[in-house]
Write a protein that holds these residues in place. Structure first.
Motif, PDB file in Angstrom:
ATOM      1  N   ASP A  19      30.900  18.866  17.252  1.00 18.52           N
ATOM      2  CA  ASP A  19      31.245  17.637  16.253  1.00 18.52           C
ATOM      3  C   ASP A  19      31.663  16.599  17.188  1.00 18.52           C
ATOM      4  O   ASP A  19      31.913  15.439  16.372  1.00 18.52           O
ATOM      5  CB  ASP A  19      32.421  18.313  15.314  1.00 18.52           C
ATOM      6  N   ASP A  20      31.888  16.823  18.348  1.00 19.13           N
ATOM      7  CA  ASP A  20      32.534  15.679  19.216  1.00 19.13           C
ATOM      8  C   ASP A  20      31.352  14.940  19.768  1.00 19.13           C
ATOM      9  O   ASP A  20      30.688  15.613  20.937  1.00 19.13           O
ATOM     10  CB  ASP A  20      33.411  16.131  20.387  1.00 19.13           C
ATOM     11  N   GLU A  21      30.946  13.486  19.481  1.00 17.15           N
ATOM     12  CA  GLU A  21      29.803  12.959  20.118  1.00 17.15           C
ATOM     13  C   GLU A  21      29.891  12.615  21.468  1.00 17.15           C
ATOM     14  O   GLU A  21      28.829  13.055  22.088  1.00 17.15           O
ATOM     15  CB  GLU A  21      29.825  11.701  19.478  1.00 17.15           C
ATOM     16  N   SER A  22      31.067  12.477  22.069  1.00 10.94           N
ATOM     17  CA  SER A  22      31.236  12.314  23.574  1.00 10.94           C
ATOM     18  C   SER A  22      30.842  13.549  24.297  1.00 10.94           C
ATOM     19  O   SER A  22      30.020  13.633  25.358  1.00 10.94           O
ATOM     20  CB  SER A  22      32.527  11.864  23.996  1.00 10.94           C
ATOM     21  N   ILE A  23      31.232  14.938  23.691  1.00 11.29           N
ATOM     22  CA  ILE A  23      30.657  16.152  24.385  1.00 11.29           C
ATOM     23  C   ILE A  23      29.189  16.187  24.231  1.00 11.29           C
ATOM     24  O   ILE A  23      28.625  16.664  25.285  1.00 11.29           O
ATOM     25  CB  ILE A  23      31.338  17.304  23.775  1.00 11.29           C
ATOM     26  N   ARG A  24      28.541  15.902  23.117  1.00 11.16           N
ATOM     27  CA  ARG A  24      27.095  16.075  23.055  1.00 11.16           C
ATOM     28  C   ARG A  24      26.536  15.031  24.109  1.00 11.16           C
ATOM     29  O   ARG A  24      25.597  15.434  24.704  1.00 11.16           O
ATOM     30  CB  ARG A  24      26.649  15.713  21.664  1.00 11.16           C
ATOM     31  N   GLU A  25      26.870  13.958  24.050  1.00  9.06           N
ATOM     32  CA  GLU A  25      26.147  13.026  25.126  1.00  9.06           C
ATOM     33  C   GLU A  25      26.286  13.409  26.474  1.00  9.06           C
ATOM     34  O   GLU A  25      25.517  13.186  27.235  1.00  9.06           O
ATOM     35  CB  GLU A  25      26.724  11.399  24.818  1.00  9.06           C
ATOM     36  N   VAL A  26      27.633  13.886  26.960  1.00  8.08           N
ATOM     37  CA  VAL A  26      27.745  14.384  28.227  1.00  8.08           C
ATOM     38  C   VAL A  26      26.931  15.386  28.678  1.00  8.08           C
ATOM     39  O   VAL A  26      26.422  15.434  29.649  1.00  8.08           O
ATOM     40  CB  VAL A  26      29.519  14.413  28.649  1.00  8.08           C
ATOM     41  N   ALA A  27      26.944  16.126  27.874  1.00 10.03           N
ATOM     42  CA  ALA A  27      26.204  17.477  27.907  1.00 10.03           C
ATOM     43  C   ALA A  27      24.533  16.905  27.951  1.00 10.03           C
ATOM     44  O   ALA A  27      23.811  17.545  28.853  1.00 10.03           O
ATOM     45  CB  ALA A  27      26.499  18.571  26.882  1.00 10.03           C
ATOM     46  N   ARG A  28      24.278  16.146  27.290  1.00  9.66           N
ATOM     47  CA  ARG A  28      22.796  15.767  27.315  1.00  9.66           C
ATOM     48  C   ARG A  28      22.558  15.116  28.528  1.00  9.66           C
ATOM     49  O   ARG A  28      21.567  15.464  29.219  1.00  9.66           O
ATOM     50  CB  ARG A  28      22.388  14.707  26.194  1.00  9.66           C
ATOM     51  N   LYS A  95      39.750  25.966  24.241  1.00 11.04           N
ATOM     52  CA  LYS A  95      40.952  27.148  23.996  1.00 11.04           C
ATOM     53  C   LYS A  95      40.182  28.496  24.365  1.00 11.04           C
ATOM     54  O   LYS A  95      39.033  28.606  23.732  1.00 11.04           O
ATOM     55  CB  LYS A  95      41.802  26.983  22.694  1.00 11.04           C
ATOM     56  N   GLY A  96      40.996  29.397  24.704  1.00 14.72           N
ATOM     57  CA  GLY A  96      40.663  30.755  24.572  1.00 14.72           C
ATOM     58  C   GLY A  96      40.607  31.109  23.066  1.00 14.72           C
ATOM     59  O   GLY A  96      41.452  31.088  22.472  1.00 14.72           O
ATOM     60  N   ASP A  97      39.633  31.854  22.601  1.00 12.35           N
ATOM     61  CA  ASP A  97      39.413  32.025  21.243  1.00 12.35           C
ATOM     62  C   ASP A  97      39.395  33.473  20.980  1.00 12.35           C
ATOM     63  O   ASP A  97      38.439  34.440  21.544  1.00 12.35           O
ATOM     64  CB  ASP A  97      37.915  31.405  20.794  1.00 12.35           C
ATOM     65  N   GLN A  98      40.332  34.132  20.396  1.00 13.79           N
ATOM     66  CA  GLN A  98      40.577  35.482  20.029  1.00 13.79           C
ATOM     67  C   GLN A  98      39.146  35.921  19.225  1.00 13.79           C
ATOM     68  O   GLN A  98      39.142  37.246  19.193  1.00 13.79           O
ATOM     69  CB  GLN A  98      41.779  35.735  19.270  1.00 13.79           C
ATOM     70  N   ARG A  99      38.718  35.308  18.377  1.00 15.19           N
ATOM     71  CA  ARG A  99      37.513  35.750  17.807  1.00 15.19           C
ATOM     72  C   ARG A  99      36.363  36.098  18.440  1.00 15.19           C
ATOM     73  O   ARG A  99      35.360  36.556  17.955  1.00 15.19           O
ATOM     74  CB  ARG A  99      37.246  34.580  16.559  1.00 15.19           C
ATOM     75  N   LEU A 100      36.311  35.589  19.489  1.00 14.45           N
ATOM     76  CA  LEU A 100      35.127  35.988  20.506  1.00 14.45           C
ATOM     77  C   LEU A 100      35.223  37.171  21.050  1.00 14.45           C
ATOM     78  O   LEU A 100      36.158  37.213  22.161  1.00 14.45           O
ATOM     79  CB  LEU A 100      34.985  34.713  21.401  1.00 14.45           C
ATOM     80  N   PRO A 108      34.115  26.781  29.235  1.00 14.92           N
ATOM     81  CA  PRO A 108      35.105  25.879  28.921  1.00 14.92           C
ATOM     82  C   PRO A 108      34.925  24.524  28.727  1.00 14.92           C
ATOM     83  O   PRO A 108      33.879  24.153  29.393  1.00 14.92           O
ATOM     84  CB  PRO A 108      36.087  26.288  30.061  1.00 14.92           C
ATOM     85  N   LYS A 109      35.554  23.979  27.862  1.00 17.84           N
ATOM     86  CA  LYS A 109      35.617  22.481  27.636  1.00 17.84           C
ATOM     87  C   LYS A 109      37.112  22.062  28.306  1.00 17.84           C
ATOM     88  O   LYS A 109      38.173  22.520  28.060  1.00 17.84           O
ATOM     89  CB  LYS A 109      35.536  21.846  26.271  1.00 17.84           C
ATOM     90  N   PRO A 110      37.384  20.810  29.028  1.00 20.23           N
ATOM     91  CA  PRO A 110      36.146  20.055  29.353  1.00 20.23           C
ATOM     92  C   PRO A 110      35.219  20.925  30.505  1.00 20.23           C
ATOM     93  O   PRO A 110      35.927  21.743  31.274  1.00 20.23           O
ATOM     94  CB  PRO A 110      36.610  18.851  29.953  1.00 20.23           C
ATOM     95  N   PHE A 111      34.085  20.484  30.695  1.00 25.21           N
ATOM     96  CA  PHE A 111      33.105  21.036  31.757  1.00 25.21           C
ATOM     97  C   PHE A 111      32.760  20.076  32.873  1.00 25.21           C
ATOM     98  O   PHE A 111      32.951  18.798  32.464  1.00 25.21           O
ATOM     99  CB  PHE A 111      31.834  21.464  31.206  1.00 25.21           C
TER     100      PHE A 111
END
Length: 128
Positions: A19-28, A95-100, A108-111
Motif C-alpha cells: 500500500d506504500d507507493e514508495s516501496i512499490r516504486e523502489v522495488a520496481r 516488523k516480525g509478524d507472529q501470524r506468519l 524485511p522492510k526496509p530492504f
C-alpha cells in the motif's frame, strides 16, 4: 516458462503488492534495473488476487499489513485459486509478524534495493 538450470526463469515475473507507493516504486526499480525482472505492482490485496490470476507471476512479493485485505488473507486467496495455487509468496514486513509461520518466505522492510533481486532469488532457491 522455461527455467535455467538454477530454476530461475530467464526473465522472472514478480507482482509487488504494497500500500506504500514508495516501496512499490523502489522495488520496481531495484528488480527491473538491477535484477532484470519483469515487475507489476498493485496497492491493494483484492487487486493482487485478480492480477495474479490474470498474469501468473513467478512470485508475489506481498506486504503483510495493508488496509482491507491483508497479506495473509491474500496468500490464502491465492492458494484457493487453481490458477495461482503454486505461485510462491514472499512477505515484506517492517516488523516480525507472529501470524506468519517460520516456513513462510519473509523479507524485511526496509530492504537494500541493490540486493533485493539477489536476496529474493536466494529465498526462492534460484541461486543454487
Amino acid at each position: 516458462m522455461a527455467a535455467e538450470a538454477t530454476g530461475r526463469p530467464p526473465t522472472p515475473r514478480v507482482l509487488v503488492v504494497d500500500d506504500d507507493e514508495s516501496i512499490r516504486e523502489v522495488a520496481r526499480a531495484a528488480l527491473e534495473l538491477v535484477g532484470g525482472w519483469e515487475v507489476r505492482t498493485v496497492s491493494r490485496g483484492d487487486e493482487a488476487v485478480e492480477v495474479a490470476a490474470a498474469c501468473h507471476p513467478d512470485v508475489v512479493l506481498l506486504d503483510v499489513m495493508m488496509p482491507g485485505m491483508d497479506g495473509p488473507s491474500v496468500r490464502e486467496a491465492l492458494r484457493r485459486d487453481p490458477r495461482t495455487t503454486d505461485v510462491p509468496v514472499v512477505f515484506l514486513t517492517a516488523k516480525g509478524d507472529q501470524r506468519l509461520p517460520p516456513s513462510h518466505g519473509i523479507m524485511p522492510k526496509p530492504f537494500d534495493p541493490m540486493l533485493l533481486a539477489r536476496d529474493l532469488e536466494r529465498l526462492l532457491g534460484w541461486d543454487r
